[in-house]
Design a protein around this motif. Structure first.
Motif, mmCIF file in Angstrom:
data_model
loop_
_atom_site.group_PDB
_atom_site.id
_atom_site.type_symbol
_atom_site.label_atom_id
_atom_site.label_comp_id
_atom_site.label_asym_id
_atom_site.label_seq_id
_atom_site.Cartn_x
_atom_site.Cartn_y
_atom_site.Cartn_z
ATOM 1 N N ALA A 508 43.749 4.789 -7.752
ATOM 2 C CA ALA A 508 44.349 6.050 -7.308
ATOM 3 C C ALA A 508 43.886 6.399 -5.897
ATOM 4 O O ALA A 508 44.663 6.899 -5.084
ATOM 5 C CB ALA A 508 44.005 7.172 -8.276
ATOM 6 N N SER A 514 48.471 9.661 -4.181
ATOM 7 C CA SER A 514 47.817 10.123 -5.415
ATOM 8 C C SER A 514 47.396 11.578 -5.337
ATOM 9 O O SER A 514 46.979 12.065 -4.287
ATOM 10 C CB SER A 514 46.555 9.312 -5.684
ATOM 11 N N THR A 518 48.514 13.009 -10.726
ATOM 12 C CA THR A 518 49.026 11.653 -10.968
ATOM 13 C C THR A 518 47.930 10.769 -11.564
ATOM 14 O O THR A 518 48.173 9.959 -12.448
ATOM 15 C CB THR A 518 49.570 10.980 -9.676
ATOM 16 N N PHE A 519 46.685 10.985 -11.095
ATOM 17 C CA PHE A 519 45.559 10.218 -11.630
ATOM 18 C C PHE A 519 45.384 10.527 -13.123
ATOM 19 O O PHE A 519 45.272 9.623 -13.954
ATOM 20 C CB PHE A 519 44.291 10.551 -10.839
ATOM 21 N N LYS A 522 48.049 9.075 -15.320
ATOM 22 C CA LYS A 522 47.808 7.643 -15.529
ATOM 23 C C LYS A 522 46.768 7.457 -16.655
ATOM 24 O O LYS A 522 46.928 6.591 -17.519
ATOM 25 C CB LYS A 522 47.284 7.033 -14.218
ATOM 26 N N LEU A 560 38.991 12.257 -7.000
ATOM 27 C CA LEU A 560 39.478 11.361 -5.949
ATOM 28 C C LEU A 560 38.649 11.540 -4.673
ATOM 29 O O LEU A 560 38.173 10.564 -4.093
ATOM 30 C CB LEU A 560 40.953 11.647 -5.668
#
Ligand code: ATP
Ligand code: MG
Length: 731
Positions: A508, A514, A518-519, A522, A560
């Motif tokens: 990611a 990302s 979205t992370f 997933k 992130l």
């Protein structure tokens, strides 16, 4: 449980407030019992929830829990509480030492006389003590030629660091050089503690001197058993604290120490009241009870002398610390162009000036490095301005990077100065690392910390459980299996490559589009059927992991950002060009090949560090110390049952007890056994006995029962080894 419970039986019954209370059974009805508790209440409880209470248990408790006649949760808890009340803070569970934090100096518990006493005694001959663990590790290392490690664990404030220091002091006492003054190896090892604590510890809500990094100290010994070198490895310093402190916590100690330094230094660095610095005044706590920062400053300087940090280096180190404080006071406002920023006021100009003076870099370059970014496109290089918020983020990023580089420098310097003994074949490693954490909000740091604890728990499991079972099977001795929950599945969930959480996080981080959502999406997709993973209701980016010690809900919003490990090129260039060789040394030029933004991640690097740690641990024989925090008030004499129980469960202590007692906690090969105990039956030497028969002879002669003779080893029940040893010392 419950099957042996009759009217008049003494029992333990669950209690919502103190976890367990005891009483006497008045009546039995079906699967329930009426119990009169010792504080005069009458309660109804399910028979299956009652545990028998040993009426004849010694009133002062037992030193080794494996000797409790009824081994269960309430008995274990009661035993610890009883001993704690008598200031007996140490208790064994087989070979595991449980240490309950006294939160007060216990006179004579650690003085030279006690050290001497434990040096002379065999393991378990004297009361449980951290010195006994240090002693057995040392002696077995020498006598059996094995490398050792001592793993100290427990939650924040439970006493890991104090215990570790005590162990190191004791090992230095054992393996020290007689001319023990000044810069001997062992003094350097010991004095590395105050240095690292000044820069890596801080007051938190849980502990006034909380280590914000993990530490593994490998102490090396020469052929005659003297300390000949040491290596210190540290893990994951908490970087965010440098710029962000919440009330009533503090930033790292060194900042306050420096503000309390002798006047000429404070003047030279233009410091003064810690309240005037933004990195310190976000919290209203500046002082610690019972700690004099001015004295601590001098003590830290003295410790730095001992570990071989020169006067010039010390000067440079504190110059950098002062620079970080000034850096934090630089503020930005909107600049002339849209989306640009400039220094907010005269104060900010002054602090920028001070920062650049202290770091010996050009003030204009510093301002540029904070307020602007280069954008490299295939066509050209553009200088883009940052808005005030972006500039503040850039400033804090710089402060964190400088501080963590400084910390790494210290560790490295201490290692070089103490020196590694590359010829050493013997070592004892001591691990002091953060315990399991679960807060209201849990971020990437908690994720890494809990991942560490899963790995250590796995090691503990493997050692205590699997090794024992494997051994019993190999030796074909009688053994009924004890079920336990393995945590390999969580470990895999986190670290498997490809497909584990860390791998998905790295993926990611490398994709430009990302977001935390979205992370998380997933993660939800990938692990929707995994029994250790859950998606909490009503959130779009949280995820829950079912750890061995309980469920933890993580907020992924900053995963992130926190996982990205890079130094902004402008910051790197600025400090690499510093006229101070110390500062430029903290930012060495990047190797050519990787200077183009090659992605590196904190998570992946941490995973590698942990792997290396586990490899080291696997080559050594472990001893475990579980530290317990008796209350959250940090007060002496208060023993909070529920709190302690939770720690015993998450530390695996209760599991270990079950297995240990069910099995044979001690084993020795026939030869080892005979070498040690032939003295108890010298008549054996006259006959021609097989080794196994000779071993049995000795055991029978001393009236022991319940042991097992395997194919190549003797398996002893808890306490039997100590009993034999005691006979031996009497011979
Ligand atoms: P953290 O994970 O936050 O670093 P820790 O487990 O290392 O916590 P310590 O710093 O070792 O905890 O201990 C916290 C405090 O408890 C110490 O500062 C000291 O006041 C007290 N303490 C711990 N162990 C002892 C002991 N054996 N005797 C007296 N006091 C102790
Ligand atoms: Mg600590």
């Amino acid at each position: 449980m419950g099957e042996n419970i009759l009217v008049d039986s003494h029992v333990w019954v669950e209690d919502p407030e103190i976890a367990w209370t005891h009483g006497v059974v008045l009546n039995l009805k079906g699967d329930e019992a009426e119990v009169k508790t010792n504080d005069g209440r009458e309660v109804i409880a399910k028979l299956s929830k009652l545990y028998p209470k040993d009426d004849e248990a010694p009133s002062e408790g037992v030193e080794d829990m494996t000797r409790l006649s009824y081994l269960h949760e309430p008995a274990v808890l009661h035993n610890l509480a009883t001993r704690y009340e008598l200031n007996e803070i140490y208790t064994y569970t087989g070979n595991i030492l449980i240490a309950v934090n006294p939160f007060q100096g216990l006179p004579h518990l650690y003085d030279a006389e006690v050290m001497e006493k434990y040096k002379e005694a065999s393991f378990k001959e004297l009361s449980p003590h951290v010195f006994a663990i240090g002693g057995i590790a040392y002696r077995e290392m020498i006598n059996e030629d094995r490398n050792k490690c001592i793993l100290v664990s427990g939650e924040s404030g439970s006493g890991k660091t104090e215990t570790t220091k005590m162990l190191m002091r004791y090992l230095a006492y054992f393996g020290g050089h007689t001319a023990g003054e000044g810069r001997t190896v062992e003094n350097q090892v010991l004095e590395s503690n105050p240095v690292l604590e000044a820069f890596g510890n801080a007051k938190t809500v849980k502990n006034n001197n909380s280590s914000r990094f993990g530490k593994f100290v490998e102490i090396q010994f020469d052929d005659v058993g003297r300390i000949s070198g040491a290596a210190i490895r540290t893990y994951l310093l908490e970087r965010s604290r440098v710029c962000q402190v919440s009330d009533p916590e503090r930033n790292y100690h060194c900042f306050y120490l420096l503000c309390a330094a002798p006047p000429e230094e404070v003047e030279r660095f233009k410091l003064g009241d810690p309240k005037s610095f933004r990195y310190l005044n976000q919290s209203s706590c500046y002082e610690l009870d019972g700690v004099n920062d001015a004295e601590e400053y001098l003590a830290t300087r003295r410790a730095m002398d001992v570990v071989g940090i020169s006067e010039t280096e010390q000067e440079a180190i504190f110059r950098v610390v002062a620079a970080i404080l000034h850096l934090g006071n630089i503020e930005f406002c909107k600049g002339e162009d849209a989306d640009s920023s400039s220094l907010k006021d005269e104060q900010s100009v002054f602090h920028l000036q001070m920062t650049s003076e202290l770091l010996m870099c050009d003030p204009h370059s510093l301002e540029d490095a904070l307020c602007k970014r280069m954008m490299v496109t295939p066509e050209e290089v553009i200088k883009r301005s940052l808005d005030p918020l972006g500039a503040a983020v850039s400033r804090d990023g710089l402060a964190k990077t400088i501080y963590s580089r400084l910390f790494d420098w210290l560790v490295n310097k201490i290692n070089i100065s103490i020196g590694q003994d590359s010829n050493s074949r013997r070592l004892i490693g001591v691990l002091d690392i953060y315990g399991f954490e679960s807060f209201k909000t849990n971020s990437f740091e908690q994720f890494c910390i809990n991942y560490t604890n899963e790995k250590l728990q796995q090691h503990f499991n493997q050692h205590v459980f699997k090794m024992e079972q494997g051994e019993y099977e190999k030796e074909e001795i009688d053994w009924s299996y004890v079920e336990f929950v393995d945590n390999k599945d969580v470990v895999d969930l986190i670290e498997k490559k490809p497909g584990g959480i860390i791998a998905l996080l790295d993926e990611a981080c490398m994709l430009p589009k990302s977001t935390p959502e979205t992370f998380s999406e997933k993660l939800y997709q990938t692990f929707k059927n995994h029994k250790r993973f859950m998606k909490p209701k009503l959130t779009r980016s949280d995820f829950t992991l079912v750890h061995y010690a309980g469920e933890v809900q993580y907020q992924s919003d900053q995963f992130l950002d926190k996982n990205k490990d890079y130094v902004v090129a402008e910051h790197q260039d600025l400090l690499n060009a510093s006229k101070c060789s110390f500062v430029s040394g903290l930012f060495p030029p990047l190797p050519k090949a990787s200077s183009k933004s090659k992605f590196s991640s904190i998570g992946a690097r941490f995973k590698l560090q942990l792997q290396q740690l586990m490899e080291t641990l696997n080559l050594t024989e472990p001893h475990y110390i579980r530290c317990v925090k008796p209350n959250n008030l940090l007060q002496p004499t208060v023993f909070d049952n529920a709190n302690v129980l939770h720690q015993l469960r998450s530390g695996g202590v209760l599991e270990a007890i079950r297995v240990k007692c069910a099995g044979y906690p001690t084993n020795r090969t026939f030869i080892e056994f005979l070498k040690r105990f032939i003295i108890l039956a010298p008549e054996i030497l006259k006959g021609e006995y097989e080794a196994d028969v000779a071993c049995k002879w000795i055991l029978d002669k001393k009236g022991l029962t319940g042991f097992q003779i395997g194919k190549s080893k003797v398996f002893l029940r808890a306490g039997q080894m100590a009993e034999l040893d005691a006979h031996r010392t009497k011979v």
